[in-house]
Scaffold this motif. Structure first.
Motif, mmCIF file in Angstrom:
data_model
loop_
_atom_site.group_PDB
_atom_site.id
_atom_site.type_symbol
_atom_site.label_atom_id
_atom_site.label_comp_id
_atom_site.label_asym_id
_atom_site.label_seq_id
_atom_site.Cartn_x
_atom_site.Cartn_y
_atom_site.Cartn_z
ATOM 1 N N MET A 1 0.841 -1.207 0.000
ATOM 2 C CA MET A 1 0.000 0.000 0.000
ATOM 3 C C MET A 1 0.869 1.247 0.000
ATOM 4 O O MET A 1 0.686 2.158 -0.819
ATOM 5 C CB MET A 1 -0.888 0.024 1.262
ATOM 6 N N ASN A 2 1.803 1.287 0.930
ATOM 7 C CA ASN A 2 2.646 2.474 1.071
ATOM 8 C C ASN A 2 3.564 2.675 -0.135
ATOM 9 O O ASN A 2 3.737 3.800 -0.616
ATOM 10 C CB ASN A 2 3.476 2.364 2.351
ATOM 11 N N VAL A 3 4.150 1.580 -0.610
ATOM 12 C CA VAL A 3 5.030 1.678 -1.774
ATOM 13 C C VAL A 3 4.247 2.169 -2.991
ATOM 14 O O VAL A 3 4.700 3.064 -3.723
ATOM 15 C CB VAL A 3 5.684 0.313 -2.081
ATOM 16 N N SER A 4 3.065 1.620 -3.221
ATOM 17 C CA SER A 4 2.263 1.971 -4.401
ATOM 18 C C SER A 4 1.827 3.433 -4.359
ATOM 19 O O SER A 4 1.896 4.134 -5.377
ATOM 20 C CB SER A 4 1.036 1.050 -4.488
ATOM 21 N N GLU A 5 1.376 3.888 -3.196
ATOM 22 C CA GLU A 5 0.951 5.286 -3.080
ATOM 23 C C GLU A 5 2.142 6.231 -3.213
ATOM 24 O O GLU A 5 2.028 7.301 -3.825
ATOM 25 C CB GLU A 5 0.237 5.505 -1.743
ATOM 26 N N PHE A 6 3.276 5.836 -2.667
ATOM 27 C CA PHE A 6 4.458 6.694 -2.724
ATOM 28 C C PHE A 6 4.960 6.863 -4.158
ATOM 29 O O PHE A 6 5.474 7.926 -4.517
ATOM 30 C CB PHE A 6 5.565 6.100 -1.854
ATOM 31 N N LEU A 7 4.794 5.843 -4.984
ATOM 32 C CA LEU A 7 5.307 5.893 -6.361
ATOM 33 C C LEU A 7 4.301 6.457 -7.351
ATOM 34 O O LEU A 7 4.615 6.597 -8.529
ATOM 35 C CB LEU A 7 5.722 4.487 -6.810
ATOM 36 N N PHE A 8 3.080 6.796 -6.919
ATOM 37 C CA PHE A 8 2.029 7.200 -7.851
ATOM 38 C C PHE A 8 2.025 8.692 -8.129
ATOM 39 O O PHE A 8 1.902 9.477 -7.183
ATOM 40 C CB PHE A 8 0.661 6.814 -7.293
ATOM 41 N N PRO A 9 1.999 9.117 -9.426
ATOM 42 C CA PRO A 9 2.637 8.368 -10.506
ATOM 43 C C PRO A 9 4.116 8.745 -10.605
ATOM 44 O O PRO A 9 4.839 8.214 -11.414
ATOM 45 C CB PRO A 9 1.874 8.825 -11.739
ATOM 46 N N ASP A 10 4.508 9.691 -9.740
ATOM 47 C CA ASP A 10 5.897 10.164 -9.748
ATOM 48 C C ASP A 10 6.250 10.590 -8.322
ATOM 49 O O ASP A 10 6.085 11.744 -7.938
ATOM 50 C CB ASP A 10 6.040 11.335 -10.729
ATOM 51 N N TYR A 11 6.666 9.614 -7.516
ATOM 52 C CA TYR A 11 6.986 9.850 -6.102
ATOM 53 C C TYR A 11 5.817 10.466 -5.332
ATOM 54 O O TYR A 11 5.969 11.395 -4.553
ATOM 55 C CB TYR A 11 8.232 10.716 -5.975
#
Length: 222
Positions: A173-183
């Motif tokens: 969850m955290n990784v996906s939100e952090f990378l969306f769509p550019d950090y």
């Protein structure tokens, strides 16, 4: 802040079983053997990236100005490790200690909604007052948080009550939100929360609200 669920759970299990209780609590967080059906690793690791991909698609469809995704694939393992620590601290408390008594009393769906609401209220000050997000943004994030907790109960109950499954999903969850769509730029919890709520609703309809673990369309054995 994220260590508080683990600290609270550790205090409570220490009162009940002293140091052995804390050892058992931490052991739960690392027990990969509970996940006997390996197919459940697919939603654990891929569900949140798919939700964020759908969010990006919806935002494109409605004409939101979005940058092209700049996902540092080589850095994803590093982000996964960094977010693993808070995931362990939260889920060891939420799912390792509180989940089973709650769902025994209220059923899985209601337990997920109650725990998700508490989880959301726990972060409310940070979302609204400290980072100064709008009321709309905060409401969307709260809905997303409650829906995600229902999904976590679904994964937990279908993996032999694996706290590790909850930890890994929380991490994603955290990784996906952090990378969306550019950090983490342009993340919109109203859209993501709506999609997540739809997923939680589908899960509830297919697996049943009482346990979230009895798939309705499995043929009974002869």
């Amino acid at each position: 802040m994220f260590v508080c669920p683990l600290i609270a759970a550790s205090i409570l299990v220490y009162k009940e079983n002293k140091v052995d209780g804390i050892k058992q609590l931490l052991k739960k967080a690392l027990d990969y053997r509970r996940i006997k059906l390996k197919i459940w690793y697919l939603p654990i690791f891929l569900l949140m990236p798919v939700v964020m991909l759908l969010s990006y698609g919806v935002m494109r469809l409605i004409g939101r100005p979005l940058p092209e995704p700049q996902i540092p694939f080589l850095a994803i393992p590093l982000f996964f490790i960094l977010f693993l620590i808070p995931a362990v601290c939260e889920e060891a408390g939420w799912m390792g200690y509180a989940a089973d008594p709650m769902q025994y009393r209220w059923g899985a769906l209601r337990a997920g909604i109650i725990m998700g609401s508490v989880w959301g209220l726990w972060h409310l000050v940070g979302w609204y007052y400290q980072t100064h997000h709008t009321l709309t943004w905060t409401t969307g994030q709260f809905i997303s948080t409650v829906a995600l907790r229902v999904i976590i109960f679904w994964l937990y109950n279908n993996t032999g009550r694996s706290v590790l499954a909850a930890i890994l999903f929380h991490d994603m969850m955290n990784v996906s939100e952090f990378l969306f769509p550019d950090y983490g730029s342009h993340y919109d919890p109203v859209i993501t929360g709506t999609i997540t709520a739809i997923v939680a609703t589908i899960v509830t309809l297919l697996w049943g609200p009482k346990t979230l673990a009895r798939f309705r369309y499995v043929r009974p054995s002869a």
